[in-house]
Design an enzyme around this catalytic site. Sequence first.
Site, mmCIF file in Angstrom:
data_model
loop_
_atom_site.group_PDB
_atom_site.id
_atom_site.type_symbol
_atom_site.label_atom_id
_atom_site.label_comp_id
_atom_site.label_asym_id
_atom_site.label_seq_id
_atom_site.Cartn_x
_atom_site.Cartn_y
_atom_site.Cartn_z
ATOM 1 N N HIS A 131 0.893 -1.177 -0.035
ATOM 2 C CA HIS A 131 -0.061 0.020 0.183
ATOM 3 C C HIS A 131 0.957 1.459 0.028
ATOM 4 O O HIS A 131 0.615 2.141 -0.579
ATOM 5 C CB HIS A 131 -0.760 -0.176 1.225
ATOM 6 C CG HIS A 131 -1.900 1.294 1.290
ATOM 7 N ND1 HIS A 131 -3.240 0.870 1.246
ATOM 8 C CD2 HIS A 131 -1.676 2.365 1.822
ATOM 9 C CE1 HIS A 131 -3.686 2.237 1.236
ATOM 10 N NE2 HIS A 131 -2.838 2.962 1.732
ATOM 11 N N GLU A 132 1.736 1.476 0.654
ATOM 12 C CA GLU A 132 2.759 2.406 0.902
ATOM 13 C C GLU A 132 3.621 2.808 -0.209
ATOM 14 O O GLU A 132 3.858 3.708 -0.516
ATOM 15 C CB GLU A 132 3.673 2.643 2.245
ATOM 16 C CG GLU A 132 2.714 2.371 3.483
ATOM 17 C CD GLU A 132 1.752 3.475 3.764
ATOM 18 O OE1 GLU A 132 1.760 4.613 3.078
ATOM 19 O OE2 GLU A 132 0.529 3.053 4.210
ATOM 20 N N HIS A 135 1.437 4.201 -2.910
ATOM 21 C CA HIS A 135 1.523 5.723 -2.549
ATOM 22 C C HIS A 135 2.692 6.432 -3.266
ATOM 23 O O HIS A 135 2.570 7.514 -3.893
ATOM 24 C CB HIS A 135 1.516 6.298 -1.132
ATOM 25 C CG HIS A 135 0.023 6.124 -0.509
ATOM 26 N ND1 HIS A 135 -1.129 6.933 -1.079
ATOM 27 C CD2 HIS A 135 -0.384 5.595 0.464
ATOM 28 C CE1 HIS A 135 -2.070 6.857 -0.136
ATOM 29 N NE2 HIS A 135 -1.626 5.735 0.544
#
Length: 163
Positions: A131-132, A135
Site C-alpha cells: 500500500h505505501e 502511494h
Amino acid sequence: MTERQIRLFGDPVLKTSSDPITDIDDRVRGLVDDLLDSVRLPGRAGVAASQIGVNLRAFSYNVDGEIGYILNPELVETRGEAELVDEGCLSVPGLWYPTPRYPFARVTGIDLDGNPVEVSGTGVLAQALQHETDHLNGMLYLDRLGKEHRRAAMKEVRESSWF
C-alpha cells in the site's frame, strides 16, 4: 517533530510519483521524524511521505508494535496468489474495500545513514508495504479495485463530507 496533516483524495500529490531521495540532510531527517510521529497514532499501519505533502520516496510503518521507516523503498518481491483483503486509507477516510494484495511482500531501501535495509512480512505488514509503495508510485488503493467496487467507492467519495 510533529504529526502532520494527511492529504486527502483529490490532492494532486497523491497521484504523483515520488522523487528518490538523493541527499540525506536535515530536511530528510525531519521528514522521517514527522513520518514516525504521524504513524504512531492509533489505527495507522503506514504513512507515505506523499500523504503528508512531501514528494519524496519514504514511508513509515506501524504493524504489531513494530515501528520503522524506509527511504527509497522498492517493492522487490511478492509471493503467493493475490487475495482480496479489506483495505482502507488515511487519504480516503471511512472507506474500506476488498483490494487484491499478495500475502508476502519484501521492500528494500536505505536508512538515514545510507545503509541498505530490507523489510518483509506477511499479513498486515505485507499489505502495508504494498500500500505505501503504491502511494510513492502515485497510486491509491482505489486504483486497484475491481470495476464494481471502484464505482461504489467513487460514489461514496463524492458523497462524503470531506471531499
